[in-house]
Design an enzyme around this catalytic site. Structure first.
Site, short mmCIF file in Angstrom:
data_model
loop_
_atom_site.label_atom_id
_atom_site.label_comp_id
_atom_site.label_asym_id
_atom_site.label_seq_id
_atom_site.Cartn_x
_atom_site.Cartn_y
_atom_site.Cartn_z
N GLU A 213 0.82 -1.21 0.00
CA GLU A 213 0.00 0.00 0.00
C GLU A 213 0.86 1.27 0.00
OE1 GLU A 213 -3.11 -2.29 -0.52
OE2 GLU A 213 -3.10 -0.11 -0.62
N HIS A 216 1.61 2.42 -3.33
CA HIS A 216 0.51 3.12 -3.98
C HIS A 216 0.53 4.62 -3.67
CE1 HIS A 216 -1.60 0.01 -6.04
NE2 HIS A 216 -1.83 -0.71 -4.97
#
Length: 336
Positions: A213, A216
């Protein structure tokens, strides 16, 4: 008259039922999906039964589409692409400034770890479990461990990652997700509980999703740029822990009040992390009379393949493998 093919396309957790003629081309399908999802055909990736649909004049029948089939669609919308470009422009600006600073004469000695001001900037600024779920205090402890993990703080400082909120995902609310990044680091949500709410997932697995994550924060889709950064973050976490275990690298705030330090990975694992996940695969066939170096090479190739498979499973664990539509009202989300 051709009997229509009835199938569904899933994108960001939303399901789009379609009924199209077998003679419909993939180009026509992509155009229709653009109207439904605002994702340009050039950004659409359609995955089904281990295949990836192209964007040409091949008919649905020849492409293997059948009744009842579920198609996973990956891709960012036109609006989100603009947001990603803004992030990339900002990153390029930071890199240019850092390069210009590096060219200036250095007077002060460089520290082996981030300064206190850097540490206070590149971190998780708020941590909050979901109070309506069981054992919120245990969830708080796990989130605290992640937020204060020395290896995670190291890569956050190195890549200048700042996250507004670190919180959790409820398994029953979004069962297809393991992680979610909202607005390139505004929030990161992680699945830390088991599906039955009778315990918590392994810390090492949760941390791997967290690295995914964090990548991202820069890249939205699971393209090669994302894979390269994600692989780099995992590699740097492994290398940091190896160095810390040997006493060669310490953060300025090395004390760990949560007792979360984990032993460093093996040398072979760290070497495997030097390769980009998702890259070309290599053969691991054993040959009679191999030397010790040949055996090490095969073991390394097997480790690389395992890491690649784990990352592919992470990407597909939500059923869509990329951006997932949520109820967040304030911007695009990037998810695992």
């Amino acid at each position: 008259m051709d009997t229509p093919i009835n199938f569904t396309v899933v994108h960001r957790g939303a399901t789009y039922p379609l009924s199209l003629s077998p003679s419909t081309t993939l180009v026509e399908l992509h155009a229709q999906l653009e109207q439904l999802t605002s994702v340009p055909p050039s950004n659409q990736k359609l995955l089904y039964k281990g295949k990836k649909a192209g964007n040409d004049d091949t008919t649905l029948a020849l492409a293997g589409f059948k009744d009842g089939m579920k198609i996973q669609m990956l891709g960012a919308t036109t609006e989100e692409i603009g947001g990603i470009k803004a992030v990339e422009d900002e990153r390029a600006k930071r890199e240019r400034i850092m390069h210009e600073r590096a060219l200036k004469p250095q007077v002060k000695l460089r520290s082996t770890g981030p300064s206190p001001s850097t540490s206070s900037k590149y971190k998780f600024h708020r941590i909050a479990p979901l109070p309506h779920l069981p054992n919120p205090s245990s969830a708080q402890n796990i989130l605290d461990k992640l937020a204060n993990d020395p290896a995670i703080l190291h890569v956050m400082a190195k890549h200048e990652f700042s996250v507004g909120l670190l919180t959790e995902l409820a398994p029953h609310e979004q069962p297809h997700l393991l992680g979610l990044n909202v607005n390139a680091g505004q929030e990161i949500k992680l699945r830390i509980r088991t599906n039955a709410y009778d315990g918590f997932r392994l810390y090492s697995e949760i941390r791997k999703v967290l690295c995914h994550e964090l990548a991202h924060n820069v890249w939205g889709d699971h393209d090669e740029n994302f894979k390269e950064l994600n692989s780099k973050l995992n590699r740097e976490v492994t290398q940091f822990e190896r160095a810390q275990a040997s006493g060669t690298h310490h953060l300025t705030s090395s004390a760990d009040p949560h007792g979360i330090y984990q032993p460093a990975s093996s040398e072979l694992e760290a070497e495997a992390q030097a390769y980009v996940l998702g890259g070309p695969s290599t053969s691991t066939a054993a040959l009679a009379g191999d030397s010790r170096e040949d055996m090490r090479r095969r073991m390394l190739e097997a480790t690389i393949n395992r890491l690649r498979k784990e990352e592919e499973e992470l990407e597909m664990s939500c059923g869509t493998g990329t951006d997932v539509k949520t109820s967040e009202p304030d911007g695009p989300s990037r998810s695992l």
